[in-house]
Motif scaffolding. Sequence first.
Motif, PDB file in Angstrom:
ATOM      1  N   GLN A 109     -52.220  -4.092  -0.987  1.00  0.00           N
ATOM      2  CA  GLN A 109     -53.131  -3.705  -1.528  1.00  0.00           C
ATOM      3  C   GLN A 109     -54.664  -3.956  -1.653  1.00  0.00           C
ATOM      4  N   GLY A 110     -55.295  -5.136  -1.293  1.00  0.00           N
ATOM      5  CA  GLY A 110     -55.811  -5.892  -1.065  1.00  0.00           C
ATOM      6  C   GLY A 110     -57.055  -6.449   0.050  1.00  0.00           C
ATOM      7  N   ALA A 111     -57.595  -7.543   0.589  1.00  0.00           N
ATOM      8  CA  ALA A 111     -58.339  -7.525   1.642  1.00  0.00           C
ATOM      9  C   ALA A 111     -57.465  -7.323   2.742  1.00  0.00           C
ATOM     10  N   ASP A 112     -58.337  -7.467   3.985  1.00  0.00           N
ATOM     11  CA  ASP A 112     -58.243  -7.241   5.881  1.00  0.00           C
ATOM     12  C   ASP A 112     -57.307  -7.814   5.537  1.00  0.00           C
ATOM     13  N   VAL A 113     -56.292  -7.501   6.063  1.00  0.00           N
ATOM     14  CA  VAL A 113     -55.272  -8.204   6.404  1.00  0.00           C
ATOM     15  C   VAL A 113     -54.989  -9.066   8.440  1.00  0.00           C
ATOM     16  N   GLU A 114     -55.681  -8.114   8.763  1.00  0.00           N
ATOM     17  CA  GLU A 114     -56.130  -8.593  10.072  1.00  0.00           C
ATOM     18  C   GLU A 114     -56.732  -9.661  10.220  1.00  0.00           C
ATOM     19  N   ARG A 115     -58.187  -9.622   9.822  1.00  0.00           N
ATOM     20  CA  ARG A 115     -59.089 -10.783   9.621  1.00  0.00           C
ATOM     21  C   ARG A 115     -58.840 -11.650   8.914  1.00  0.00           C
ATOM     22  N   ALA A 116     -57.615 -12.183   8.312  1.00  0.00           N
ATOM     23  CA  ALA A 116     -57.190 -13.297   7.740  1.00  0.00           C
ATOM     24  C   ALA A 116     -56.465 -13.743   8.606  1.00  0.00           C
ATOM     25  N   ALA A 117     -55.281 -12.330   9.636  1.00  0.00           N
ATOM     26  CA  ALA A 117     -54.379 -12.603  10.239  1.00  0.00           C
ATOM     27  C   ALA A 117     -55.345 -13.695  11.281  1.00  0.00           C
ATOM     28  N   ALA A 118     -56.284 -13.309  11.832  1.00  0.00           N
ATOM     29  CA  ALA A 118     -56.661 -13.758  13.254  1.00  0.00           C
ATOM     30  C   ALA A 118     -57.705 -15.145  12.637  1.00  0.00           C
ATOM     31  N   LEU A 119     -58.163 -15.241  11.778  1.00  0.00           N
ATOM     32  CA  LEU A 119     -58.485 -16.391  10.920  1.00  0.00           C
ATOM     33  C   LEU A 119     -57.970 -17.432  11.501  1.00  0.00           C
ATOM     34  N   ALA A 120     -56.684 -17.165  10.880  1.00  0.00           N
ATOM     35  CA  ALA A 120     -55.153 -18.633  11.062  1.00  0.00           C
ATOM     36  C   ALA A 120     -55.092 -18.751  12.238  1.00  0.00           C
ATOM     37  N   GLN A 121     -55.413 -17.596  13.432  1.00  0.00           N
ATOM     38  CA  GLN A 121     -54.683 -17.475  14.890  1.00  0.00           C
ATOM     39  C   GLN A 121     -55.515 -18.373  15.079  1.00  0.00           C
ATOM     40  N   GLN A 122     -56.802 -18.430  14.684  1.00  0.00           N
ATOM     41  CA  GLN A 122     -58.217 -19.113  15.413  1.00  0.00           C
ATOM     42  C   GLN A 122     -58.367 -20.775  15.306  1.00  0.00           C
ATOM     43  N   ALA A 123     -57.530 -21.002  13.673  1.00  0.00           N
ATOM     44  CA  ALA A 123     -56.917 -21.824  13.306  1.00  0.00           C
ATOM     45  C   ALA A 123     -56.058 -23.081  14.032  1.00  0.00           C
ATOM     46  N   GLY A 124     -55.033 -22.581  14.569  1.00  0.00           N
ATOM     47  CA  GLY A 124     -54.278 -22.934  15.303  1.00  0.00           C
ATOM     48  C   GLY A 124     -53.261 -22.595  14.409  1.00  0.00           C
ATOM     49  N   VAL A 125     -52.922 -22.292  13.166  1.00  0.00           N
ATOM     50  CA  VAL A 125     -52.000 -21.837  12.233  1.00  0.00           C
ATOM     51  C   VAL A 125     -51.082 -21.235  13.463  1.00  0.00           C
ATOM     52  N   GLN A 126     -49.876 -20.907  12.890  1.00  0.00           N
ATOM     53  CA  GLN A 126     -48.592 -20.039  13.137  1.00  0.00           C
ATOM     54  C   GLN A 126     -48.310 -19.746  11.461  1.00  0.00           C
ATOM     55  N   ILE A 127     -48.264 -17.593  11.449  1.00  0.00           N
ATOM     56  CA  ILE A 127     -47.758 -17.258  10.148  1.00  0.00           C
ATOM     57  C   ILE A 127     -46.730 -16.954  10.042  1.00  0.00           C
ATOM     58  N   HIS A 128     -45.486 -17.234   9.889  1.00  0.00           N
ATOM     59  CA  HIS A 128     -43.558 -16.834   9.991  1.00  0.00           C
ATOM     60  C   HIS A 128     -43.481 -15.978   7.993  1.00  0.00           C
ATOM     61  N   THR A 129     -43.262 -14.351   8.312  1.00  0.00           N
ATOM     62  CA  THR A 129     -43.146 -13.725   7.207  1.00  0.00           C
ATOM     63  C   THR A 129     -41.958 -12.993   7.263  1.00  0.00           C
ATOM     64  N   VAL A 130     -41.583 -13.228   6.252  1.00  0.00           N
ATOM     65  CA  VAL A 130     -40.226 -13.630   5.916  1.00  0.00           C
ATOM     66  C   VAL A 130     -40.089 -12.131   4.853  1.00  0.00           C
ATOM     67  N   GLY A 131     -39.406 -10.966   5.534  1.00  0.00           N
ATOM     68  CA  GLY A 131     -39.421  -9.776   4.736  1.00  0.00           C
ATOM     69  C   GLY A 131     -38.317  -9.787   3.463  1.00  0.00           C
ATOM     70  N   VAL A 132     -38.854  -9.322   2.822  1.00  0.00           N
ATOM     71  CA  VAL A 132     -37.642  -9.392   1.203  1.00  0.00           C
ATOM     72  C   VAL A 132     -38.003  -7.876   0.355  1.00  0.00           C
ATOM     73  N   GLY A 133     -36.297  -7.443   0.726  1.00  0.00           N
ATOM     74  CA  GLY A 133     -36.086  -6.072  -0.205  1.00  0.00           C
ATOM     75  C   GLY A 133     -35.576  -5.456   1.304  1.00  0.00           C
ATOM     76  N   THR A 134     -35.854  -3.556   0.733  1.00  0.00           N
ATOM     77  CA  THR A 134     -35.179  -3.209   2.366  1.00  0.00           C
ATOM     78  C   THR A 134     -36.147  -1.281   2.463  1.00  0.00           C
ATOM     79  N   THR A 135     -35.770  -1.176   3.799  1.00  0.00           N
ATOM     80  CA  THR A 135     -36.845   0.000   3.977  1.00  0.00           C
ATOM     81  C   THR A 135     -35.973   1.285   2.795  1.00  0.00           C
ATOM     82  N   ALA A 136     -35.053   0.782   2.363  1.00  0.00           N
ATOM     83  CA  ALA A 136     -35.107   1.916   1.790  1.00  0.00           C
ATOM     84  C   ALA A 136     -35.696   2.392   0.440  1.00  0.00           C
ATOM     85  N   GLY A 137     -35.583   0.947  -0.434  1.00  0.00           N
ATOM     86  CA  GLY A 137     -36.789   0.472  -1.242  1.00  0.00           C
ATOM     87  C   GLY A 137     -35.646   0.605  -2.587  1.00  0.00           C
ATOM     88  N   ALA A 138     -36.622   0.855  -3.353  1.00  0.00           N
ATOM     89  CA  ALA A 138     -36.200   0.856  -5.166  1.00  0.00           C
ATOM     90  C   ALA A 138     -37.663   1.370  -6.017  1.00  0.00           C
TER      91      ALA A 138
END
Length: 313
Positions: free
Chosen positions: A199-228
């Motif tokens: 619900q916040g800042a531009d994710v794509e620009r933030a991820a691009a900044l990490a990429q430019q800095a050579g920092v990898q981001i591993h994401t861990v999905g917590v939850g289910t697609t069915a949801g609650a």
Amino acid sequence: MTLSSPLLLAVGLLVTAALAWAAVVSARRRTAALASAVPTGRRAYLGTGLTIAGVGVLAIATAGPAAMVPVPRTAGTVILAIDVSNSMGADDVAPTRLAAAQRAARAFVAAQPDSVDVGVVAFERGALTTARPDADHSIALKAIDRLKITGGTSLGTAITASLTAITGKQAAIGRDGTAPDLGYWPSATIVMFSDGQNQGADVERAAALAQQAGVQIHTVGVGTTAGATVQVDGYHLQTSLEQDTLTLIAQTTGGAYHPASDTARLDGIADTIDLRLTVSDEPLPLAGALIGLALALLTAGAALTVLRSGRVI
């Protein structure tokens, strides 16, 4: 080279000098009085010279000499960015998404070697560094245990706050999209635990900044697609896992997406970290080698003296 006991070295060298002076005086007297009975020439005094040299080397050894030797070691930095927004209170992953994220994060920290510094960033609509990167992993574990549910979600802010913790530079992205130069940090990795709702800042620009800095981001999905359904301020809200957003972040930075239910796979993230090679000067004790050399010189000197004169000195 450094010495742990320089006073002992001074005393030892004085003793060696005294022995050398005494040997010279004695040799001159013997040469003058017994020129026909005692072998003369340089070789006649080789045994005495070796003995005195052995005493000198032994004096240096007793001073505790140590050479400063450059020793390479590997090191890396991992920031655990953990979502503490209201949606993380959903119970589609038992007992709650946040509890599952904490369990997976603790397992990840336990798998890291001492050469990896681990820090923790808790994020909702804002982000707070709750534990700076440190080789003492117990600090990160305590920070994980303190996490509580609060607020909305901003994945972009989570990324920039993590970059700030890694680089020590403010990683905020301007309203016009301008981004700071953070340098290049290929040894750093961000592991993000989240349900992917943003619900916040531009994710794509933030991820691009990490990429430019050579920092990898591993994401861990917590939850289910069915949801609650979660209750927030008296309202019941439906929430589900947004895998696409988390996958996008990981792919942009060269990382990977991992489901939180598969905690065993989190250990493999450590193998993808490009650990930097650092060199630090560490003391290498030399006393043992010098004592061995001194014993060899003393033995050789005593043997030659006995063979040539029938006396040790």
